[in-house]
Write a protein that holds these residues in place. Structure first.
Motif, mmCIF file in Angstrom:
data_model
loop_
_atom_site.group_PDB
_atom_site.id
_atom_site.type_symbol
_atom_site.label_atom_id
_atom_site.label_comp_id
_atom_site.label_asym_id
_atom_site.label_seq_id
_atom_site.Cartn_x
_atom_site.Cartn_y
_atom_site.Cartn_z
ATOM 1 N N HIS A 91 -24.329 38.679 -33.052
ATOM 2 C CA HIS A 91 -25.607 38.659 -32.342
ATOM 3 C C HIS A 91 -25.751 37.440 -31.428
ATOM 4 O O HIS A 91 -26.799 37.237 -30.835
ATOM 5 N N THR A 92 -24.695 36.637 -31.333
ATOM 6 C CA THR A 92 -24.731 35.444 -30.491
ATOM 7 C C THR A 92 -24.243 35.794 -29.092
ATOM 8 O O THR A 92 -23.217 36.463 -28.937
ATOM 9 N N SER A 93 -24.954 35.349 -28.089
ATOM 10 C CA SER A 93 -24.575 35.663 -26.708
ATOM 11 C C SER A 93 -23.251 34.992 -26.353
ATOM 12 O O SER A 93 -22.844 34.009 -26.987
ATOM 13 N N GLU A 94 -22.595 35.525 -25.327
ATOM 14 C CA GLU A 94 -21.308 34.957 -24.907
ATOM 15 C C GLU A 94 -21.478 33.513 -24.466
ATOM 16 O O GLU A 94 -20.634 32.654 -24.753
ATOM 17 N N ALA A 95 -22.585 33.212 -23.746
ATOM 18 C CA ALA A 95 -22.834 31.844 -23.280
ATOM 19 C C ALA A 95 -22.982 30.884 -24.464
ATOM 20 O O ALA A 95 -22.435 29.771 -24.453
ATOM 21 N N GLU A 96 -23.716 31.313 -25.480
ATOM 22 C CA GLU A 96 -23.892 30.476 -26.674
ATOM 23 C C GLU A 96 -22.561 30.276 -27.383
ATOM 24 O O GLU A 96 -22.252 29.169 -27.851
ATOM 25 N N CYS A 97 -21.774 31.340 -27.474
ATOM 26 C CA CYS A 97 -20.463 31.248 -28.124
ATOM 27 C C CYS A 97 -19.553 30.281 -27.370
ATOM 28 O O CYS A 97 -18.810 29.497 -27.980
ATOM 29 N N GLU A 98 -19.580 30.350 -26.053
ATOM 30 C CA GLU A 98 -18.764 29.444 -25.239
ATOM 31 C C GLU A 98 -19.155 27.991 -25.478
ATOM 32 O O GLU A 98 -18.302 27.108 -25.567
ATOM 33 N N ASN A 99 -20.449 27.745 -25.591
ATOM 34 C CA ASN A 99 -20.928 26.381 -25.833
ATOM 35 C C ASN A 99 -20.499 25.886 -27.212
ATOM 36 O O ASN A 99 -20.060 24.728 -27.360
ATOM 37 N N ILE A 100 -20.610 26.762 -28.230
ATOM 38 C CA ILE A 100 -20.194 26.393 -29.586
ATOM 39 C C ILE A 100 -18.709 26.064 -29.602
ATOM 40 O O ILE A 100 -18.276 25.058 -30.186
ATOM 41 N N LEU A 101 -17.902 26.912 -28.940
ATOM 42 C CA LEU A 101 -16.458 26.693 -28.905
ATOM 43 C C LEU A 101 -16.115 25.400 -28.170
ATOM 44 O O LEU A 101 -15.213 24.657 -28.574
ATOM 45 N N LYS A 102 -16.858 25.109 -27.114
ATOM 46 C CA LYS A 102 -16.622 23.876 -26.350
ATOM 47 C C LYS A 102 -16.823 22.653 -27.233
ATOM 48 O O LYS A 102 -16.011 21.718 -27.236
ATOM 49 N N VAL A 103 -17.892 22.669 -28.008
ATOM 50 C CA VAL A 103 -18.169 21.560 -28.916
ATOM 51 C C VAL A 103 -17.086 21.481 -29.992
ATOM 52 O O VAL A 103 -16.619 20.389 -30.341
ATOM 53 N N GLU A 104 -16.657 22.641 -30.511
ATOM 54 C CA GLU A 104 -15.620 22.673 -31.534
ATOM 55 C C GLU A 104 -14.315 22.089 -30.995
ATOM 56 O O GLU A 104 -13.609 21.366 -31.693
ATOM 57 N N ARG A 105 -13.989 22.412 -29.748
ATOM 58 C CA ARG A 105 -12.743 21.926 -29.156
ATOM 59 C C ARG A 105 -12.756 20.419 -28.963
ATOM 60 O O ARG A 105 -11.710 19.771 -29.014
ATOM 61 N N GLN A 106 -13.945 19.856 -28.714
ATOM 62 C CA GLN A 106 -14.043 18.409 -28.553
ATOM 63 C C GLN A 106 -13.706 17.715 -29.861
ATOM 64 O O GLN A 106 -13.096 16.657 -29.880
ATOM 65 N N GLY A 107 -14.081 18.363 -30.960
ATOM 66 C CA GLY A 107 -13.659 17.944 -32.286
ATOM 67 C C GLY A 107 -14.014 16.523 -32.638
ATOM 68 O O GLY A 107 -14.929 15.915 -32.103
ATOM 69 N N PRO A 108 -13.220 15.949 -33.565
ATOM 70 C CA PRO A 108 -13.495 14.609 -34.086
ATOM 71 C C PRO A 108 -13.512 13.534 -33.014
ATOM 72 O O PRO A 108 -14.230 12.564 -33.117
ATOM 73 N N GLN A 109 -12.698 13.702 -31.943
ATOM 74 C CA GLN A 109 -12.653 12.683 -30.895
ATOM 75 C C GLN A 109 -14.014 12.489 -30.263
ATOM 76 O O GLN A 109 -14.429 11.382 -29.961
ATOM 77 N N GLN A 110 -14.706 13.625 -30.036
ATOM 78 C CA GLN A 110 -16.039 13.542 -29.448
ATOM 79 C C GLN A 110 -16.985 12.814 -30.396
ATOM 80 O O GLN A 110 -17.765 11.977 -29.989
ATOM 81 N N HIS A 111 -16.855 13.138 -31.681
ATOM 82 C CA HIS A 111 -17.721 12.492 -32.662
ATOM 83 C C HIS A 111 -17.437 10.999 -32.721
ATOM 84 O O HIS A 111 -18.348 10.182 -32.830
ATOM 85 N N LYS A 112 -16.131 10.628 -32.610
ATOM 86 C CA LYS A 112 -15.786 9.212 -32.621
ATOM 87 C C LYS A 112 -16.372 8.510 -31.410
ATOM 88 O O LYS A 112 -16.861 7.397 -31.476
#
Length: 500
Positions: free
Chosen positions: A434-455
């Motif tokens: 039920h998640t839109s493609e745009a929302e999914c793309e944003n979630i995946l983008k954040v996931e790809r940034q991973g721990p480095q982004q958090h650091k």
């Protein structure tokens, strides 16, 4: 005669004589009579196995089937493996090479699906499925999970080769699907491969396979916010941060460590849902076998890591500690206990090197620059191997498919799957049906940034904190002396005024 056989004969008698049932004063609602009659009439015209369809039709209204008890015929399949010394002697058809499903040619994939159909028609697939359903406490939530399933898959693969020696059990690399915004939109969920992902399976070469409760197998991918997720490449790399079997398997503790391969495996079952989401039902869906082949692949890459990067580890004896074998309700999963269904083999025998030296080997995961190509895989600009989406499926059903006739109406109502042992996975990332493609793309983008982004965010936060503290210290250093001086001046003035 065993009780299970008596129950079986009774159900068969009632179903085969459903019309005469009315003469025995068995009270049935008109709607039930009508539904049973329609169901059986449809089954006569469908590509289903008629006696199984009739049983399924009667099941919904006559009786509730109990657990999928193993029959004498089922045990005969596994007794033969024991008598033949399965595992001790080289396989009759040589070593298999397991490959990712999307790297197979159309002919190779058709051969695989035809073999599964033959296994279903002969009842062999059901025998394996029932054994798995009965192995809930003997092969799950403990040390035996990986070795038992390795032997289990190798045995089914040999049964496949008896039908077609050229066939090997393929694996499903879902890390490829994880990397697209909507993993449930992969080309695999089409008639070209697995069929429906959110309904009973009535298309693809796996259509109208009956599951544990006499109903057509069904799936419910990523159905809600609480759905879990697929395994990704970071999960696999995380496992390689450890060196021992006990580090990646289930012990007494029920807390998620983040590096438990069985827990990661559970997530895929939970993500697919339907029959795959219940231990007793799961192995009836052919996806079960491709999923577990990849879990075994991941384990094998870990074992290679143990050999190449860890020291003083014998991968054939490296097991869990005796006081930490698994959850407190498991049964016989110690290193010297026999494997359920394979009494001639011990749990430790599932760790033998000979499985991957004599029985099967793996072609590496598809990767850019090697096998990530063809009709269903491609590399993006970041050199990530990705799956094509559903619109890439242009093919008709394979011409060799055994079931050419179609009946789009399910033969029986879908049986709820809650009546078994639910498989619960780790927390999902929010990419649901039920998640839109745009929302999914944003979630995946954040996931790809991973721990480095958090650091990076942590460092920014630390910098802001230090600057803030610096400013406060500066203010304190500059203001406090001024306040002290003013106080002293005030006291002197007050003293002077008092003297006057």
């Amino acid at each position: 005669m065993m009780l299970s056989h008596l129950v079986y004969m009774f159900v068969m008698f009632v179903v085969s004589n459903y019309i005469q049932a009315y003469q025995f004063n068995i009270s049935l609602p008109d709607s039930a009579q009508s539904e049973i009659e329609k169901c059986i009439q449809r089954s006569r015209k469908s590509p289903a196995i008629h006696w199984q369809a009739e049983m399924a039709c009667g099941h919904e209204f006559f009786t509730k089937l109990g657990p999928n008890n193993l029959t004498d015929e089922d045990w005969a399949v596994f007794k033969t493996a024991t008598v033949d010394g399965f595992g001790y002697t080289p396989p009759l058809f040589g070593i298999s090479t397991r490959r990712e499903v999307r790297t197979l040619s159309e002919e190779e994939w058709t051969n695989v699906t035809d073999v599964f159909r033959e296994l279903f028609e002969s009842g062999i697939l059901q025998s394996f499925s029932r054994l798995h359903g009965k192995a809930t406490l003997r092969a799950h939530k403990g040390g035996a999970f990986l070795p038992w399933h390795r032997v289990f898959l190798a045995h089914l693969e040999q049964e496949m080769k008896k039908i077609n020696p050229s066939v090997s059990l393929p694996y499903w690399d879902y890390t490829i699907d994880y990397e697209i915004p909507q993993p449930y939109d992969t080309v695999l969920w089409t008639p070209c491969f697995f069929g429906e992902n959110n309904d009973t399976v009535t298309s693809s070469s796996f259509k109208f396979l009956y599951g544990a409760h006499g109903a057509v197998i069904a799936r419910q991918l990523a159905k809600d916010f609480y759905s879990t997720r697929l395994i990704n490449k970071a999960d696999i790399e995380n496992l390689k941060g450890f060196c021992h079997f006990k580090d990646i398997t289930t012990g007494v503790s029920r807390e998620d460590t983040g590096h438990n391969l069985e827990s990661l495996h559970d997530s895929v079952h939970d993500y697919i849902g339907g029959d795959m989401g219940v231990v007793e039902n799961a192995a009836y869906d052919p996806i079960f076998w491709f999923h577990h082949a990849f879990i075994d692949y991941i384990w094998e890459t870990f074992r290679e890591h143990q050999i190449e990067e860890c020291t003083d580890i014998d991968i054939e004896s490296d097991y869990r500690p005796a006081n930490d074998i698994g959850w407190d309700d498991i049964i016989k999963q110690g290193p010297e206990d026999s494997l359920f269904g394979y009494s001639h083999l011990k749990t430790l025998d599932g760790l033998w090197r000979n499985w991957t030296e004599m029985f099967f080997t793996y072609e590496p995961q598809p990767a850019c620059g090697s096998t990530c190509s063809g009709e269903f895989l491609y590399c993006d600009g970041e050199k990530r191997c990705l799956s094509r989406t559903k619109d890439a499926c242009k093919m008709q059903l394979p011409t060799q498919n055994k079931r050419k006739r179609e009946d789009r109406n399910p033969l029986v109502p879908q049986i709820p799957c809650e009546s078994g042992t639910k498989i619960k996975g780790i927390k999902g990332d929010g990419r649901t049906m039920h998640t839109s493609e745009a929302e999914c793309e944003n979630i995946l983008k954040v996931e790809r940034q991973g721990p480095q982004q958090h650091k990076s965010e942590d460092r920014t936060s630390e910098t802001v904190t230090f600057v803030g503290i610096g400013i406060l210290v500066g203010i304190f250093v500059s203001v406090v002396p001024t306040i002290v001086i003013q106080i002293k001046k005030g006291k002197k003035r007050q003293k002077y005024e008092n003297l006057q």
